[in-house]
Design a protein around this motif. Structure first.
Motif, mmCIF file in Angstrom:
data_model
loop_
_atom_site.group_PDB
_atom_site.id
_atom_site.type_symbol
_atom_site.label_atom_id
_atom_site.label_comp_id
_atom_site.label_asym_id
_atom_site.label_seq_id
_atom_site.Cartn_x
_atom_site.Cartn_y
_atom_site.Cartn_z
ATOM 1 N N LEU A 136 0.830 -1.207 0.000
ATOM 2 C CA LEU A 136 0.000 0.000 0.000
ATOM 3 C C LEU A 136 0.864 1.256 0.000
ATOM 4 O O LEU A 136 0.586 2.208 -0.737
ATOM 5 N N LYS A 137 1.915 1.241 0.793
ATOM 6 C CA LYS A 137 2.810 2.410 0.878
ATOM 7 C C LYS A 137 3.461 2.682 -0.476
ATOM 8 O O LYS A 137 3.520 3.829 -0.923
ATOM 9 N N LYS A 138 3.950 1.618 -1.145
ATOM 10 C CA LYS A 138 4.582 1.780 -2.461
ATOM 11 C C LYS A 138 3.617 2.377 -3.479
ATOM 12 O O LYS A 138 4.022 3.095 -4.383
ATOM 13 N N LEU A 139 2.322 2.044 -3.329
ATOM 14 C CA LEU A 139 1.310 2.556 -4.253
ATOM 15 C C LEU A 139 0.784 3.933 -3.844
ATOM 16 O O LEU A 139 -0.020 4.522 -4.559
ATOM 17 N N GLY A 140 1.231 4.427 -2.672
ATOM 18 C CA GLY A 140 0.769 5.720 -2.189
ATOM 19 C C GLY A 140 -0.652 5.690 -1.649
ATOM 20 O O GLY A 140 -1.333 6.710 -1.610
ATOM 21 N N ILE A 141 -1.103 4.512 -1.232
ATOM 22 C CA ILE A 141 -2.455 4.361 -0.691
ATOM 23 C C ILE A 141 -2.399 4.617 0.804
ATOM 24 O O ILE A 141 -1.704 3.911 1.529
ATOM 25 N N GLU A 142 -3.130 5.615 1.225
ATOM 26 C CA GLU A 142 -3.149 5.980 2.642
ATOM 27 C C GLU A 142 -4.508 5.663 3.239
ATOM 28 O O GLU A 142 -5.510 5.623 2.534
ATOM 29 N N GLY A 143 -4.533 5.460 4.558
ATOM 30 C CA GLY A 143 -5.772 5.173 5.252
ATOM 31 C C GLY A 143 -5.780 3.745 5.764
ATOM 32 O O GLY A 143 -4.861 2.971 5.495
ATOM 33 N N GLU A 144 -6.820 3.431 6.485
ATOM 34 C CA GLU A 144 -6.962 2.092 7.063
ATOM 35 C C GLU A 144 -7.856 1.244 6.168
ATOM 36 O O GLU A 144 -9.052 1.513 6.042
ATOM 37 N N PHE A 145 -7.272 0.228 5.563
ATOM 38 C CA PHE A 145 -8.005 -0.664 4.673
ATOM 39 C C PHE A 145 -7.986 -2.082 5.219
ATOM 40 O O PHE A 145 -7.004 -2.512 5.830
ATOM 41 N N GLU A 146 -9.066 -2.808 4.972
ATOM 42 C CA GLU A 146 -9.127 -4.231 5.311
ATOM 43 C C GLU A 146 -9.120 -5.027 4.015
ATOM 44 O O GLU A 146 -9.874 -4.717 3.082
#
Length: 174
Positions: A136-146
């Motif tokens: 997620l970090k590599k993709l720049g996705i922030e927030g809490e995901f399940e």
């Protein structure tokens, strides 16, 4: 019979895939169908990560294998060349249901386009780990995901099995 109903009745999980990559235009159509799944209050809590890179696909497979407790060399994605990972924002009360509907749309769209699919679990555990968080970090996705599930895609290496008979008392009418 209506084509949509035919797809819903004939789709089966594929457990043996050819190594051939899903055609780009077909994959895009499947992904688009996933984005049109119903979501609670229209909040569109899910996201889809489409993995076609073999190296990353194999790393995810290995992580999934470890979580599942299978022996060395087992591929929980059955050789599928594409993995669509569905996650959903934890701060939306309907996130699990929303993600499940996305998974259904992906699998039914795949069937309608001649692509085999199977829902593989353990995405929740993967994306609670440092391994998943780093993706997620590599993709720049922030927030809490399940993590909701993996939709493994590819062309079936053998014909689908016939459906099991529907159980009695599946439906109750009032």
């Amino acid at each position: 019979m209506n084509e949509t109903l035919k797809v819903l009745e004939t789709r089966r999980s594929c457990r043996k895939f050819k190594p051939d990559m899903v055609k780009d235009e077909v994959l895009k159509a499947i992904l688009k169908a996933g984005t049109y799944a119903a979501t609670g209050m229209g909040k569109q809590s899910p996201i889809i990560i489409a993995v076609t890179d073999k190296k990353l696909r194999d790393e995810i497979s290995e992580e999934n294998r470890k979580i599942g407790g299978w022996g060395e060399g087992f591929d929980p994605f059955y050789g599928a060349p594409v993995i669509l990972i569905v996650l959903a924002r934890k701060d939306v009360a309907t996130h699990v249901y929303d993600g499940a509907l996305v998974m259904g749309n992906l699998m039914n769209a795949a069937e309608s386009l001649g692509v085999g699919s199977i829902w593989i679990h353990r995405a929740k555990e993967e994306f609670e780990s440092d391994f998943g968080k780093s993706i997620l970090k590599k993709l720049g996705i922030e927030g809490e995901f399940e993590g909701i599930g993996h939709c493994a895609l590819g062309y079936a290496a053998e014909p689908a099995k016939a459906p099991a008979p529907r159980k009695e008392n599946y439906v109750y009418c009032i």
